[in-house]
Motif scaffolding. Structure first.
Motif, PDB file in Angstrom:
ATOM      1  N   THR A  14      -4.389   7.962   1.999  1.00  0.00           N
ATOM      2  CA  THR A  14      -4.187   7.850   0.559  1.00  0.00           C
ATOM      3  C   THR A  14      -4.557   9.164  -0.127  1.00  0.00           C
ATOM      4  O   THR A  14      -5.257   9.998   0.460  1.00  0.00           O
ATOM      5  CB  THR A  14      -5.047   6.711  -0.018  1.00  0.00           C
TER       6      THR A  14
ATOM      7  N   LYS B 186      -8.476   8.101   1.897  1.00  0.00           N
ATOM      8  CA  LYS B 186      -8.784   6.902   2.667  1.00  0.00           C
ATOM      9  C   LYS B 186      -7.730   6.738   3.768  1.00  0.00           C
ATOM     10  O   LYS B 186      -6.568   7.083   3.576  1.00  0.00           O
ATOM     11  CB  LYS B 186      -8.769   5.657   1.774  1.00  0.00           C
TER      12      LYS B 186
ATOM     13  N   THR C 180       0.848  -1.189   0.000  1.00  0.00           N
ATOM     14  CA  THR C 180       0.000   0.000   0.000  1.00  0.00           C
ATOM     15  C   THR C 180       0.882   1.236   0.000  1.00  0.00           C
ATOM     16  O   THR C 180       2.099   1.141   0.116  1.00  0.00           O
ATOM     17  CB  THR C 180      -0.942   0.007   1.237  1.00  0.00           C
TER      18      THR C 180
ATOM     19  N   ILE D 276      -5.595   4.199   6.049  1.00  0.00           N
ATOM     20  CA  ILE D 276      -5.124   2.814   6.084  1.00  0.00           C
ATOM     21  C   ILE D 276      -4.290   2.627   7.346  1.00  0.00           C
ATOM     22  O   ILE D 276      -3.335   3.369   7.583  1.00  0.00           O
ATOM     23  CB  ILE D 276      -4.273   2.469   4.843  1.00  0.00           C
TER      24      ILE D 276
END
Length: 275
Positions: A148, A152, A132, A154
């Motif tokens: 991100t 988003k 990622t 993570i």
């Protein structure tokens, strides 16, 4: 009477014997606690001078203090004549059992300590790792939180980051942009290279040192591929990437440099009709 006197004598001996041990243990605890706090304070100052993350400073200092207190407690009990071997064995066995039960968690914890000490990335860096990528929002003891580009969140276990390659895109202050421009075989190579060079020279955000590299990379099936590699500040990377791509396309159109579509040559064989 003699028996009572003897018992008093034995009691005095025991009180003198164990009283000294008790007094010694009390002194060990008092002095030991004093030095434990001093060691904690020294550890905190040392870590602050080493520019270690604040969360790690607090944790390591407290851990050192607890270890010192345990050592002082064992020493005090030992001075009283109590057997500490079984106590240490039980403590070790308990620690081993807890370690097995929380193996994954402890792995993340150890990885978090390594990240905070060696700092392969910092808060705000854009990294790629553990399959990622994103901007580092927060580095915690057990997890690293990434955000991100499409906003988003993570949460990545630290052990996954330290067991894999980490690419830090913002650690260096400058980056190279790698372009590949495909032109048709009917277009002039020198003209295309001069157009790219002119666009680079007129852009103030492109660094002069090191100088951009422009050259033919490949004679492909449908195009001549020209590699163009300018250097920019890391903070300007994506703005320059999009802007240069657009400028060069306009300049190619203006000077008749064709960017071909993929082409294939198909041969059709005519079969003679049977009589």
């Amino acid at each position: 009477m003699d028996k009572t006197f003897k018992m008093l004598q034995d009691a005095q001996v025991d009180i003198a014997k164990y009283g000294m041990n008790i007094l010694g243990s009390i002194l060990i605890v008092v002095i030991g606690m004093f030095f434990s706090k001093k060691v904690k304070s020294i550890t905190t100052r040392f870590l602050k001078k080493s520019n270690v993350d604040k969360s790690l400073i607090s944790f390591v200092s407290q851990l050192v203090y607890v270890l010192c207190v345990v050592f002082v407690s064992v020493s005090a009990l030992n001075n009283l004549g109590m057997s500490t071997t079984s106590f240490v064995a039980v403590l070790g066995a308990s620690g081993f059992a807890v370690g097995l039960a929380f193996q994954g968690t402890l792995s993340n914890f150890a990885s978090g300590i390594l990240i905070l000490i060696f700092k392969p990335f910092r808060t705000g860096d854009y990294i790629q790792g553990a399959s990622t990528e994103g901007s580092v929002e927060e580095i915690q003891i057990f997890n690293t939180i990434l955000k991100t580009p499409d906003n988003k969140t993570i949460i990545v276990p630290n052990s996954k980051l330290t067991s894999d390659n980490i690419t830090n895109f913002t650690l260096q202050d400058r980056r190279r942009i790698d372009f590949i421009f495909g032109i048709s075989y009917d277009s002039d190579i020198r003209t295309a290279k001069n157009i790219i060079k002119k666009v680079f020279d007129e852009d103030e955000k492109i660094l002069k040192d090191p100088q951009p590299i422009i050259g033919v990379q490949e004679l492909a099936d449908s195009s001549i591929n020209i590699a163009a590699r300018p250097w920019v500040k890391t903070s300007d990377y994506w703005d320059e990437y999009y802007a240069l791509m657009e400028k060069i396309k306009y300049e190619f159109d203006k000077h008749g440099i064709e960017i071909p579509y993929p082409q294939s040559v198909v041969y059709h064989k005519q079969l003679k009709a049977e009589k």
